[in-house]
Motif scaffolding. Structure first.
Motif, mmCIF file in Angstrom:
data_model
loop_
_atom_site.group_PDB
_atom_site.id
_atom_site.type_symbol
_atom_site.label_atom_id
_atom_site.label_comp_id
_atom_site.label_asym_id
_atom_site.label_seq_id
_atom_site.Cartn_x
_atom_site.Cartn_y
_atom_site.Cartn_z
ATOM 1 N N GLN A 184 23.181 29.658 -33.768
ATOM 2 C CA GLN A 184 21.946 29.586 -32.692
ATOM 3 C C GLN A 184 21.873 31.112 -32.159
ATOM 4 O O GLN A 184 20.607 31.136 -31.291
ATOM 5 N N LYS A 185 22.910 31.879 -31.172
ATOM 6 C CA LYS A 185 22.195 32.972 -30.468
ATOM 7 C C LYS A 185 21.549 33.514 -30.877
ATOM 8 O O LYS A 185 20.825 34.215 -30.499
ATOM 9 N N ALA A 186 21.575 33.922 -32.206
ATOM 10 C CA ALA A 186 20.723 35.139 -32.646
ATOM 11 C C ALA A 186 19.033 34.966 -32.664
ATOM 12 O O ALA A 186 18.120 36.092 -32.488
ATOM 13 N N ASN A 187 19.012 33.519 -32.629
ATOM 14 C CA ASN A 187 17.410 32.828 -32.724
ATOM 15 C C ASN A 187 17.506 31.206 -32.402
ATOM 16 O O ASN A 187 17.426 30.698 -33.529
ATOM 17 N N ARG A 188 16.828 30.696 -31.947
ATOM 18 C CA ARG A 188 17.138 29.780 -31.301
ATOM 19 C C ARG A 188 15.765 28.779 -31.388
ATOM 20 O O ARG A 188 15.783 27.371 -32.192
ATOM 21 N N SER A 189 15.359 29.558 -32.524
ATOM 22 C CA SER A 189 13.492 28.530 -33.389
ATOM 23 C C SER A 189 14.708 28.513 -34.902
ATOM 24 O O SER A 189 13.805 27.765 -34.840
ATOM 25 N N PHE A 190 15.637 28.933 -34.832
ATOM 26 C CA PHE A 190 15.144 28.460 -36.247
ATOM 27 C C PHE A 190 16.543 27.167 -36.453
ATOM 28 O O PHE A 190 17.499 27.339 -37.511
ATOM 29 N N VAL A 191 17.491 26.553 -35.479
ATOM 30 C CA VAL A 191 17.874 25.746 -35.764
ATOM 31 C C VAL A 191 17.931 24.888 -36.005
ATOM 32 O O VAL A 191 18.210 24.182 -37.303
ATOM 33 N N ASP A 192 16.889 24.686 -36.076
ATOM 34 C CA ASP A 192 16.341 22.989 -37.231
ATOM 35 C C ASP A 192 15.667 23.518 -38.946
ATOM 36 O O ASP A 192 16.109 22.406 -39.525
ATOM 37 N N VAL A 193 15.962 24.451 -38.812
ATOM 38 C CA VAL A 193 16.163 24.964 -40.554
ATOM 39 C C VAL A 193 17.539 24.892 -40.725
ATOM 40 O O VAL A 193 18.044 24.675 -42.041
ATOM 41 N N ALA A 194 18.330 25.092 -39.831
ATOM 42 C CA ALA A 194 19.389 26.170 -39.168
ATOM 43 C C ALA A 194 20.148 24.095 -40.174
ATOM 44 O O ALA A 194 21.257 23.983 -40.870
ATOM 45 N N ALA A 195 20.015 23.599 -39.406
ATOM 46 C CA ALA A 195 20.142 21.776 -39.543
ATOM 47 C C ALA A 195 19.656 21.042 -41.270
ATOM 48 O O ALA A 195 20.474 20.348 -41.948
ATOM 49 N N ARG A 196 18.970 21.994 -41.774
ATOM 50 C CA ARG A 196 18.775 21.199 -42.903
ATOM 51 C C ARG A 196 19.770 22.012 -43.894
ATOM 52 O O ARG A 196 19.856 21.371 -45.625
ATOM 53 N N VAL A 197 19.428 23.705 -44.316
ATOM 54 C CA VAL A 197 20.578 23.975 -44.340
ATOM 55 C C VAL A 197 21.343 24.675 -44.904
ATOM 56 O O VAL A 197 22.120 25.257 -45.746
ATOM 57 N N ALA A 198 22.120 25.061 -43.476
ATOM 58 C CA ALA A 198 23.098 25.199 -43.640
ATOM 59 C C ALA A 198 23.949 23.892 -42.960
ATOM 60 O O ALA A 198 24.103 22.797 -43.206
ATOM 61 N N ASP A 199 25.677 24.111 -42.778
ATOM 62 C CA ASP A 199 26.564 22.963 -42.721
ATOM 63 C C ASP A 199 26.516 22.472 -41.141
ATOM 64 O O ASP A 199 26.797 21.395 -40.936
ATOM 65 N N GLY A 200 25.927 22.943 -40.535
ATOM 66 C CA GLY A 200 26.518 22.938 -39.301
ATOM 67 C C GLY A 200 25.648 24.553 -38.218
ATOM 68 O O GLY A 200 25.431 25.519 -38.488
ATOM 69 N N VAL A 201 26.534 24.030 -37.101
ATOM 70 C CA VAL A 201 25.528 25.386 -36.262
ATOM 71 C C VAL A 201 26.339 25.664 -35.364
ATOM 72 O O VAL A 201 27.622 25.125 -34.395
ATOM 73 N N GLU A 202 26.874 27.232 -34.977
ATOM 74 C CA GLU A 202 27.604 27.805 -33.723
ATOM 75 C C GLU A 202 26.799 27.466 -32.421
ATOM 76 O O GLU A 202 25.942 28.259 -32.547
ATOM 77 N N CYS A 203 27.626 26.764 -31.541
ATOM 78 C CA CYS A 203 26.773 26.762 -30.025
ATOM 79 C C CYS A 203 28.009 27.815 -29.244
ATOM 80 O O CYS A 203 29.024 27.244 -29.170
ATOM 81 N N ALA A 204 27.018 27.843 -27.938
ATOM 82 C CA ALA A 204 28.473 29.091 -26.915
ATOM 83 C C ALA A 204 27.201 28.584 -25.567
ATOM 84 O O ALA A 204 28.476 28.497 -24.388
ATOM 85 N N SER A 205 26.534 27.130 -25.241
ATOM 86 C CA SER A 205 26.404 26.367 -24.297
ATOM 87 C C SER A 205 25.952 25.103 -23.912
ATOM 88 O O SER A 205 25.883 24.746 -25.655
ATOM 89 N N ALA A 206 26.412 24.259 -23.212
ATOM 90 C CA ALA A 206 25.465 23.070 -23.472
ATOM 91 C C ALA A 206 24.203 23.154 -23.589
ATOM 92 O O ALA A 206 23.828 21.887 -24.583
ATOM 93 N N GLY A 207 23.638 23.903 -23.670
ATOM 94 C CA GLY A 207 22.205 23.861 -23.706
ATOM 95 C C GLY A 207 22.074 23.718 -25.324
ATOM 96 O O GLY A 207 21.201 22.923 -25.803
ATOM 97 N N GLU A 208 23.194 25.054 -25.672
ATOM 98 C CA GLU A 208 22.343 25.100 -27.638
ATOM 99 C C GLU A 208 23.254 23.979 -28.429
ATOM 100 O O GLU A 208 22.966 23.781 -29.506
ATOM 101 N N VAL A 209 24.445 23.261 -27.938
ATOM 102 C CA VAL A 209 25.130 22.304 -28.078
ATOM 103 C C VAL A 209 23.602 20.633 -27.964
ATOM 104 O O VAL A 209 23.088 20.248 -29.334
ATOM 105 N N LYS A 210 22.620 21.205 -26.816
ATOM 106 C CA LYS A 210 21.660 20.028 -26.577
ATOM 107 C C LYS A 210 21.359 19.966 -27.914
ATOM 108 O O LYS A 210 20.458 19.209 -28.661
ATOM 109 N N ARG A 211 20.369 21.345 -27.887
ATOM 110 C CA ARG A 211 19.006 21.626 -28.355
ATOM 111 C C ARG A 211 20.124 21.338 -30.487
ATOM 112 O O ARG A 211 18.857 20.932 -31.546
ATOM 113 N N ALA A 212 20.960 21.388 -30.939
ATOM 114 C CA ALA A 212 21.958 21.265 -32.148
ATOM 115 C C ALA A 212 21.513 19.961 -32.266
ATOM 116 O O ALA A 212 21.020 19.259 -33.274
ATOM 117 N N LEU A 213 21.817 18.986 -31.067
ATOM 118 C CA LEU A 213 21.871 17.242 -31.032
ATOM 119 C C LEU A 213 20.669 17.010 -31.236
ATOM 120 O O LEU A 213 20.378 16.230 -32.240
#
Ligand SMILES: Cc1ncc(COP(=O)(O)O)c(C=O)c1O
Length: 379
Positions: free
Chosen positions: A45-74
Motif C-alpha cells: 500500500q506504500k505505492a498508493n494508500r487510496s487503493f487499500v479498500d480495493v485491495a481488500a476486495r481483490v488481493a489476498d491481503g496488504v503489505e504494511c510498513a507502519s502502524a498507520g498502514e496497518v490501521k488503514r488496512a484493518l
C-alpha cells in the motif's frame, strides 16, 4: 481514456487533482491472478494508500510498513497483512501482536527477533534476506546490498537459532529486492534465486519451509509499459504443495490507476528555454523530481478563457513544465514537445498512480493540497 479526457475538459476547473481509476487496479490484479493462480498477492500500500479498500476486495491481503498502514488496512477489513520495516519498536510489535487478523512479520534484524521474543509473539515469522546478488537485477531501485534492510544470508542460521531461543517459529523468508523491473527474464531469475536460496537457508537453519515471499518489483513505467507477466508466468518455477509463494506488488497495480491533472497558469522564456508553469508541482507529485526523469503528459485544451484575445500560448516547441514551488527542482518534465499549449489548458500526467502522491512533500510552502476524485465505481 475518453471518460477521463471528458472529465478533465468539462469538470476539472481549477487547481490540481489526483484522478483515481480503481478499475485499472482491478484489471491488473485480474491479470496477475490469471497468470499466477497459485501465488498469493499482498498489495504494497506504500505505492498508493487510496487503493487499500480495493485491495481488500481483490488481493489476498496488504503489505504494511507502519502502524498507520496497518490501521488503514484493518479499517477496510483486510484479512491478512505482512509487516516489514528496518525500524520496528517494541511498542509497535506489542500492539501488532494484538491485531485480530493474520499477521506475518518479516524480521529484518537480530534485534527485531529479540523484541518479538520480549512481546511473546505467537505467530510464525519470516526472515527478510539481504542477498546482495539481487542488486544486479535491471530495475529502478535496489533494496539489497548496501542497504539497512534484512539479514545477510550468512547470518540466517544464527538468526534462526536466536528465533528458536526466544520462542519464535520461522516459516520462511522474504526476498524483496527491486522496484520497477520491466524485464520478465530478470524477474524470473529473481524468483528462481529466491526459491533456491530459501531452500538452502531452510536446510542450513533446520526449518520446515512453508513461506517464500519474493517482494514487489513488477515494473510499470511512466510511459505505460509494464513487465510482460504472461511471459514471466511461463518462466517461474512451481513449488511443491505446502510451500506458499507470496508476491507484494505495489507499482504494478497502482501505477495505471492514477493520473495527476494540473492547470497551466503561465508560460515564459529564460535562457533559451520555454517554461510552462502549472498550479501544482512536485509537492503533489514528487516522483519525477525524486527519480530525475520527465513524466510524459497530455495537453487537454480548455476551450473557455475569459480573455481569449490575450491568451498566452506556446506553439510547436519543447517546454519545461515547472510547478509553483520556489525551487528550481520543482520540475515535472524537463523538456517535452507540444504542438500547442495555452494558459488555462490542463496537463494530464497518466501512469502516475504509484509513488506519485504518496512520496510527496505536501507540506512544503503550505500550498493547497491536490484534490482527489475517483472515476468509475467499483465493478
Ligand atoms: C517490502 C516491500 N514490499 C513490496 C514493495 C512494493 O514494491 P513495488 O511497488 O516495486 O512492487 C516495496 C516497495 O519498496 C517494499 O518495500
Amino acid at each position: 481514456m475518453t471518460r477521463l479526457w471528458d472529465w478533465v475538459g468539462n469538470r476539472c476547473r481549477s487547481g490540481a487533482m489526483w484522478v483515481w481509476e480503481p478499475w485499472r487496479f482491478v484489471e491488473r490484479m485480474e491479470l496477475l491472478r490469471r497468470c499466477f493462480p497459485q501465488w498469493t498477492f499482498l498489495y504494497a500500500q506504500k505505492a498508493n494508500r487510496s487503493f487499500v479498500d480495493v485491495a481488500a476486495r481483490v488481493a489476498d491481503g496488504v503489505e504494511c510498513a507502519s502502524a498507520g498502514e496497518v490501521k488503514r488496512a484493518l479499517a477496510v477489513g483486510v484479512r491478512r497483512i505482512a509487516v516489514a520495516g528496518p525500524v520496528m519498536t517494541r511498542e509497535f510489535l506489542a500492539w501488532l501482536s494484538g491485531c485480530a487478523v493474520e499477521v506475518t512479520v518479516h524480521v529484518e534484524s537480530l534485534q527485531q527477533l529479540r523484541l518479538l521474543g520480549s512481546v511473546d509473539w505467537s505467530r510464525p515469522v519470516a526472515l527478510r534476506v539481504n542477498a546482495s546478488v539481487a542488486s544486479e537485477l535491471p530495475a529502478t531501485h535496489h533494496m539489497t546490498g548496501l542497504v539497512p534492510f534484512g539479514i545477510e544470508p550468512e547470518r540466517i542460521p544464527l538468526a534462526v537459532e536466536m528465533a528458536h531461543a526466544v520462542g519464535l517459529e520461522v516459516m520462511g523468508f522474504s526476498h524483496h529486492a527491486v522496484s520497477n523491473c520491466l524485464d520478465a527474464e530478470a524477474y524470473a531469475e529473481h524468483v528462481a534465486r529466491s526459491v533456491g536460496l530459501s531452500w538452502e537457508l531452510a536446510r542450513l537453519g533446520g526449518i520446515e519451509l512453508r513461506y517464500i515471499n519474493v517482494g514487489g518489483g513488477l515494473g510499470s513505467d511512466p510511459r505505460g509499459e509494464c513487465i510482460d507477466v504472461v511471459r514471466l508466468a511461463g518462466l517461474v518455477p512451481s513449488l511443491p504443495a505446502g510451500v506458499e509463494l507470496v508476491c507484494e506488488p505495489g507499482r504494478f497495480l497502482a501505477a495505471p490507476a492514477g493520473h495527476y491533472v494540473c492547470e497551466v497558469v503561465d508560460v515564459k522564456s529564460a535562457g533559451g528555454l520555454t517554461f510552462v508553469l502549472v498550479k501544482g508541482g512536485t509537492h503533489h507529485f514528487r516522483l519525477p523530481a525524486a527519480w530525475g526523469y520527465g513524466h510524459p503528459f497530455t495537453v487537454v485544451p480548455d476551450g473557455w478563457w475569459p480573455y481569449e484575445w490575450d491568451r498566452p500560448e506556446v506553439v510547436d516547441r519543447e517546454v519545461r513544465v515547472c510547478g509553483e514551488l520556489c525551487t528550481p527542482r520543482d520540475v515535472l518534465h524537463p523538456g517535452q514537445y507540444v504542438s500547442r499549449l495555452r494558459v488555462g489548458d490542463r496537463l494530464v500526467f497518466s501512469h502516475a498512480g504509484a509513488y506519485g502522491r504518496d512520496i510527496s512533500h505536501s507540506q512544503f510552502l503550505s500550498h493547497e493540497k491536490a484534490g482527489t476524485v475517483t472515476l468509475d465505481t467499483w465493478r
